[in-house]
Design a protein around this motif. Structure first.
Motif, mmCIF file in Angstrom:
data_model
loop_
_atom_site.group_PDB
_atom_site.id
_atom_site.type_symbol
_atom_site.label_atom_id
_atom_site.label_comp_id
_atom_site.label_asym_id
_atom_site.label_seq_id
_atom_site.Cartn_x
_atom_site.Cartn_y
_atom_site.Cartn_z
ATOM 1 N N ARG A 1 13.227 -29.608 32.410
ATOM 2 C CA ARG A 1 13.644 -30.336 33.725
ATOM 3 C C ARG A 1 13.511 -31.698 33.574
ATOM 4 N N THR A 2 12.237 -32.232 32.792
ATOM 5 C CA THR A 2 11.936 -33.609 32.587
ATOM 6 C C THR A 2 12.816 -34.048 31.212
ATOM 7 N N GLY A 3 13.128 -33.299 30.401
ATOM 8 C CA GLY A 3 13.537 -33.538 28.784
ATOM 9 C C GLY A 3 12.397 -33.867 28.141
ATOM 10 N N GLN A 4 11.113 -33.748 28.504
ATOM 11 C CA GLN A 4 9.969 -34.102 27.681
ATOM 12 C C GLN A 4 9.477 -33.082 26.536
ATOM 13 N N ARG A 5 9.885 -31.895 27.004
ATOM 14 C CA ARG A 5 9.264 -30.711 26.139
ATOM 15 C C ARG A 5 10.409 -29.590 25.983
ATOM 16 N N LEU A 6 11.396 -29.524 24.990
ATOM 17 C CA LEU A 6 12.338 -28.634 25.056
ATOM 18 C C LEU A 6 12.233 -27.525 24.018
ATOM 19 N N SER A 7 11.372 -26.589 24.770
ATOM 20 C CA SER A 7 10.858 -25.347 24.186
ATOM 21 C C SER A 7 11.599 -24.113 24.043
ATOM 22 N N PHE A 8 11.720 -23.456 22.865
ATOM 23 C CA PHE A 8 12.611 -22.263 22.678
ATOM 24 C C PHE A 8 11.745 -21.026 22.180
ATOM 25 N N ALA A 9 12.160 -20.009 22.739
ATOM 26 C CA ALA A 9 11.468 -18.548 22.359
ATOM 27 C C ALA A 9 12.473 -18.409 21.154
ATOM 28 N N VAL A 10 11.930 -17.911 19.965
ATOM 29 C CA VAL A 10 12.382 -17.501 19.010
ATOM 30 C C VAL A 10 12.688 -16.049 18.828
ATOM 31 N N LEU A 11 13.820 -15.378 18.649
ATOM 32 C CA LEU A 11 13.858 -14.197 18.565
ATOM 33 C C LEU A 11 14.423 -13.531 17.183
ATOM 34 N N GLU A 12 14.198 -12.393 16.942
ATOM 35 C CA GLU A 12 14.815 -11.738 15.656
ATOM 36 C C GLU A 12 15.373 -10.425 16.206
#
Length: 185
Positions: free
Chosen positions: A65-76
């Motif tokens: 929302r803030t653009g300060q932490r763009l976190s991604f789940a990594v899936l295989e």
């Protein structure tokens, strides 16, 4: 912003990866992954149950929302195998930090370096004004040194310890492809 990144399978037979924002359905796999003592050693926010999992996911959602932490789940496939994130103090900013972790069963298979590489390329192509990414880790985390090297992050310097981490750390840097690398003239 909804972003999904795809990492192709490797010629060596490593499966494709998908990087996507975290979802509520990730809580139980997240709890299971955080049972690993090695992961807890290297991370600050620990997930021990559903309440912690919901709080952790809320931090990730707020970061988007803030653009300060763009976190991604990594899936295989359908299996959650890691996390990779861009952390920025101010938006926009010319510098940010990349962070990541992998689940026990994902270690040593190139998942972290492939995910870090994909997120790095996306960040430089997408985030306005970003010209430098830093990857930081404690000096005794040799696996993170290998991930940094494989992902194109050059060792820059050793930093003094700062809480909550008790040991000095390595700072690795990667510059945007069109960023000058030498000192200004």
């Amino acid at each position: 912003m909804t972003v999904e990144l795809r990492v192709d399978p490797t010629p060596a037979g490593h499966p494709a990866l998908v990087l996507r924002p975290w979802a509520d359905s990730d809580i139980q796999p997240l709890i299971d992954i955080y049972r690993d003592p090695l992961l807890r050693k290297w991370t600050r926010l620990h997930v021990t149950g559903v309440v912690d999992g919901a709080r952790w996911l809320a931090v990730q959602s707020d970061g988007w929302r803030t653009g300060q932490r763009l976190s991604f789940a990594v899936l295989e496939g359908d299996l959650l195998v890691g996390n990779v994130a861009i952390k920025r103090g101010a938006v926009p900013s010319d510098c940010a930090e990349i962070g990541y972790w992998t689940a026990t069963e994902a270690r040593g298979r190139g998942i972290a370096s492939r995910a870090v590489g994909a997120l790095t390329d996306w960040a430089f192509a997408t985030l306005d004004g970003l010209s430098r990414l830093e990857l930081l880790h404690q000096i005794d985390n040799t696996a993170s040194c290998r991930v940094a090297e494989k992902s194109g992050y050059a060792y820059h310097q050793t930093l003094p310890a700062r809480p909550p981490f008790p040991l000095d750390g390595h700072q690795h840097i990667r510059e945007a492809p069109d960023t000058p690398t030498g000192p200004p003239m």
